[in-house]
Scaffold this motif. Structure first.
Motif, PDB file in Angstrom:
ATOM      1  N   GLY A 127      66.366  28.066 -41.306  1.00 14.79           N
ATOM      2  CA  GLY A 127      67.223  27.396 -40.341  1.00 14.79           C
ATOM      3  C   GLY A 127      66.606  26.077 -39.917  1.00 14.79           C
ATOM      4  N   ASP A 128      67.214  25.405 -38.932  1.00 17.97           N
ATOM      5  CA  ASP A 128      66.619  24.163 -38.431  1.00 17.97           C
ATOM      6  C   ASP A 128      66.197  24.324 -36.976  1.00 17.97           C
ATOM      7  OD1 ASP A 128      68.915  23.842 -36.903  1.00 17.97           O
ATOM      8  OD2 ASP A 128      69.681  22.134 -38.029  1.00 17.97           O
ATOM      9  N   TYR A 129      65.236  23.471 -36.593  1.00  6.58           N
ATOM     10  CA  TYR A 129      64.601  23.517 -35.280  1.00  6.58           C
ATOM     11  C   TYR A 129      64.499  22.081 -34.785  1.00  6.58           C
ATOM     12  CZ  TYR A 129      63.464  28.154 -37.017  1.00  6.58           C
ATOM     13  OH  TYR A 129      63.555  29.418 -37.542  1.00  6.58           O
ATOM     14  N   HIS A 130      64.634  21.872 -33.479  1.00  5.15           N
ATOM     15  CA  HIS A 130      64.663  20.488 -33.010  1.00  5.15           C
ATOM     16  C   HIS A 130      63.977  20.338 -31.665  1.00  5.15           C
ATOM     17  CE1 HIS A 130      67.859  21.031 -29.909  1.00  5.15           C
ATOM     18  NE2 HIS A 130      68.267  21.994 -30.708  1.00  5.15           N
ATOM     19  N   THR A 131      63.588  19.109 -31.391  1.00  2.00           N
ATOM     20  CA  THR A 131      63.029  18.719 -30.099  1.00  2.00           C
ATOM     21  C   THR A 131      63.175  17.209 -29.991  1.00  2.00           C
ATOM     22  OG1 THR A 131      61.126  18.966 -28.621  1.00  2.00           O
ATOM     23  CG2 THR A 131      60.648  18.395 -30.911  1.00  2.00           C
ATOM     24  N   HIS A 132      62.549  16.591 -28.988  1.00  6.98           N
ATOM     25  CA  HIS A 132      62.585  15.130 -28.830  1.00  6.98           C
ATOM     26  C   HIS A 132      61.184  14.599 -28.590  1.00  6.98           C
ATOM     27  CE1 HIS A 132      66.859  15.856 -28.285  1.00  6.98           C
ATOM     28  NE2 HIS A 132      67.052  14.561 -28.444  1.00  6.98           N
ATOM     29  N   LEU A 133      60.920  13.457 -29.157  1.00  9.04           N
ATOM     30  CA  LEU A 133      59.688  12.741 -28.857  1.00  9.04           C
ATOM     31  C   LEU A 133      60.044  11.642 -27.867  1.00  9.04           C
ATOM     32  CD1 LEU A 133      56.721  12.935 -29.731  1.00  9.04           C
ATOM     33  CD2 LEU A 133      57.138  11.048 -31.301  1.00  9.04           C
ATOM     34  N   LEU A 134      59.488  11.771 -26.659  1.00 10.68           N
ATOM     35  CA  LEU A 134      59.855  10.870 -25.569  1.00 10.68           C
ATOM     36  C   LEU A 134      58.821   9.764 -25.410  1.00 10.68           C
ATOM     37  CD1 LEU A 134      61.697  10.260 -23.092  1.00 10.68           C
ATOM     38  CD2 LEU A 134      60.150  11.699 -21.758  1.00 10.68           C
ATOM     39  N   PHE A 135      59.307   8.517 -25.396  1.00  8.20           N
ATOM     40  CA  PHE A 135      58.468   7.355 -25.112  1.00  8.20           C
ATOM     41  C   PHE A 135      58.792   6.921 -23.686  1.00  8.20           C
ATOM     42  CE2 PHE A 135      59.337   7.468 -29.629  1.00  8.20           C
ATOM     43  CZ  PHE A 135      58.059   7.394 -30.164  1.00  8.20           C
ATOM     44  N   ARG A 136      57.836   7.130 -22.782  1.00 10.79           N
ATOM     45  CA  ARG A 136      58.083   6.873 -21.362  1.00 10.79           C
ATOM     46  C   ARG A 136      57.145   5.786 -20.856  1.00 10.79           C
ATOM     47  NH1 ARG A 136      58.201  11.319 -16.455  1.00 10.79           N
ATOM     48  NH2 ARG A 136      57.889   9.863 -14.752  1.00 10.79           N
ATOM     49  N   GLU A 137      57.742   4.788 -20.223  1.00 12.82           N
ATOM     50  CA  GLU A 137      56.976   3.664 -19.700  1.00 12.82           C
ATOM     51  C   GLU A 137      56.046   4.115 -18.579  1.00 12.82           C
ATOM     52  OE1 GLU A 137      57.783  -0.784 -17.784  1.00 12.82           O
ATOM     53  OE2 GLU A 137      59.355   0.744 -17.764  1.00 12.82           O
ATOM     54  N   ILE A 138      54.821   3.588 -18.587  1.00 17.20           N
ATOM     55  CA  ILE A 138      53.857   3.829 -17.512  1.00 17.20           C
ATOM     56  C   ILE A 138      54.012   2.704 -16.495  1.00 17.20           C
ATOM     57  CG2 ILE A 138      51.415   4.086 -16.929  1.00 17.20           C
ATOM     58  CD1 ILE A 138      50.955   4.871 -19.869  1.00 17.20           C
ATOM     59  N   PRO A 139      54.284   3.021 -15.220  1.00 15.10           N
ATOM     60  CA  PRO A 139      54.483   1.955 -14.228  1.00 15.10           C
ATOM     61  C   PRO A 139      53.272   1.025 -14.157  1.00 15.10           C
ATOM     62  CG  PRO A 139      55.077   4.091 -13.316  1.00 15.10           C
ATOM     63  CD  PRO A 139      54.409   4.360 -14.627  1.00 15.10           C
ATOM     64  N   SER A 140      53.539  -0.244 -14.015  1.00 18.98           N
ATOM     65  CA  SER A 140      52.456  -1.212 -13.875  1.00 18.98           C
ATOM     66  C   SER A 140      51.798  -1.056 -12.506  1.00 18.98           C
ATOM     67  CB  SER A 140      53.006  -2.630 -14.009  1.00 18.98           C
ATOM     68  OG  SER A 140      53.879  -2.923 -12.928  1.00 18.98           O
ATOM     69  N   PRO A 141      50.543  -1.503 -12.334  1.00 13.76           N
ATOM     70  CA  PRO A 141      49.890  -1.428 -11.015  1.00 13.76           C
ATOM     71  C   PRO A 141      50.696  -2.090  -9.910  1.00 13.76           C
ATOM     72  CG  PRO A 141      48.298  -1.961 -12.728  1.00 13.76           C
ATOM     73  CD  PRO A 141      49.652  -2.019 -13.373  1.00 13.76           C
ATOM     74  N   GLN A 142      51.436  -3.158 -10.272  1.00 10.99           N
ATOM     75  CA  GLN A 142      52.241  -3.853  -9.270  1.00 10.99           C
ATOM     76  C   GLN A 142      53.357  -2.951  -8.747  1.00 10.99           C
ATOM     77  OE1 GLN A 142      54.085  -7.442 -10.670  1.00 10.99           O
ATOM     78  NE2 GLN A 142      55.101  -7.857  -8.723  1.00 10.99           N
ATOM     79  N   LYS A 143      54.017  -2.217  -9.658  1.00  7.00           N
ATOM     80  CA  LYS A 143      55.073  -1.297  -9.235  1.00  7.00           C
ATOM     81  C   LYS A 143      54.510  -0.182  -8.365  1.00  7.00           C
ATOM     82  CE  LYS A 143      58.434  -1.886 -12.978  1.00  7.00           C
ATOM     83  NZ  LYS A 143      59.157  -1.204 -14.078  1.00  7.00           N
TER      84      LYS A 143
END
Length: 281
Positions: A127-143
């Motif tokens: 069968g098939d199996y699935h997931t997601h690879l998430l690219f999430r921004e890291i807040p800058s020190p200013q934020k």
């Protein structure tokens, strides 16, 4: 005046919706921050147990240096065609995947390739199996600094900053795959809020099933009017039936009355076209 608090919004494009714009399975995601190719990664059935590697190519399209965390997140489809985040589920590909890097920094126009490796265990059911690879921004020190509270008397202010994130579907296939998507029912309802199409789609087999759904208005003696152009419909392995209401868009100068509403499903098999005709008053 500086804000008292920052309200952080995470925007995640999971690319797994019941209905989405039709794109090639190995196309690209082009946003204001990241260019990602491919937009979907598939590992076809392997001939042996040796690990297989795929590359996801990224480019920072913004004019600022950006940092990102990379992590696997599971999204499971529900019976109404939506997806929800879960820790784990029966058809998750997470246990078979490894990836690198897990954090990176990209300057404007800089490129990077993320390596994703899949290794299938010997006793995994077909069968098939699935997931997601998430690219999430890291807040800058200013934020992060702006998020600290400040004394502004009785005034409360909100500054909305978006923390960018985008998920790429990863699909791992194993053994012999078989699936089919069937348009079971379609009904139309007119309400004060507009005209709605209710559909029921059924998936059979041991893998996801996909097709292209379209809706047109046909009146004898006239050219058919496209109400919904071909849209990609995908049902994941974990759901057998999906029921969904779709708001039919208004077409300028056209009334949905008389004739028939033709709901058509074209599956991956080019010869498999299913349609349901609904009379319109």
């Amino acid at each position: 005046m500086k804000p008292l608090y920052n309200f952080i919004v995470i925007a995640v494009l999971a690319c797994t919706a019941f209905m989405a714009a039709s794109r090639h399975a190995y196309g690209q995601i082009d946003t204001s921050i990241l260019f990602i190719a491919p937009e979907r990664v598939e590992f076809p059935p392997a001939e042996d147990e040796r690990p297989v590697t795929r590359l996801i190519n990224l480019t920072n399209k913004s004019n600022k240096t950006a940092r990102f965390d990379v992590k696997i997140e599971n999204y499971m489809m529900t019976e109404n065609g939506d997806v929800k985040r879960v820790d784990n589920f029966n058809y998750s590909a997470e246990p078979f995947l490894r990836y690198t890097p897990k954090r990176f920094t990209l300057k404007p126009n800089e490129r990077l390739a993320v390596r994703v490796m899949a290794q299938i265990p010997k006793d995994l059911p077909h069968g098939d199996y699935h997931t997601h690879l998430l690219f999430r921004e890291i807040p800058s020190p200013q934020k992060e600094q702006e998020a600290l509270p400040e004394n502004q008397g009785n005034a409360v202010h909100f500054d909305i900053n978006t923390i960018y994130g985008i998920g790429v579907p990863i699909v791992v296939q194993n053994g012999t795959l078989s699936s089919r998507l069937v348009l079971k029912t379609a009904d139309i309802a007119k309400t004060a809020a507009g005209t709605w199409l209710s559909t029921k789609l059924q998936r059979t087999g041991n893998a996801e099933a996909a097709g292209k759904l379209s809706v047109s208005h046909v009146i004898p003696g006239q050219e058919p009017v496209t109400i919904i152009a071909e849209q990609l419909v995908r049902l994941y392995h974990e759901v057998d039936m999906v029921e969904r209401k779709i708001a039919l868009p208004l077409i300028k100068g056209h009334q949905l009355s008389g004739g028939e509403l033709v709901v058509r499903l074209q599956t991956d098999a080019e010869t498999d076209t299913q349609e349901i005709r609904l009379p319109l008053k």
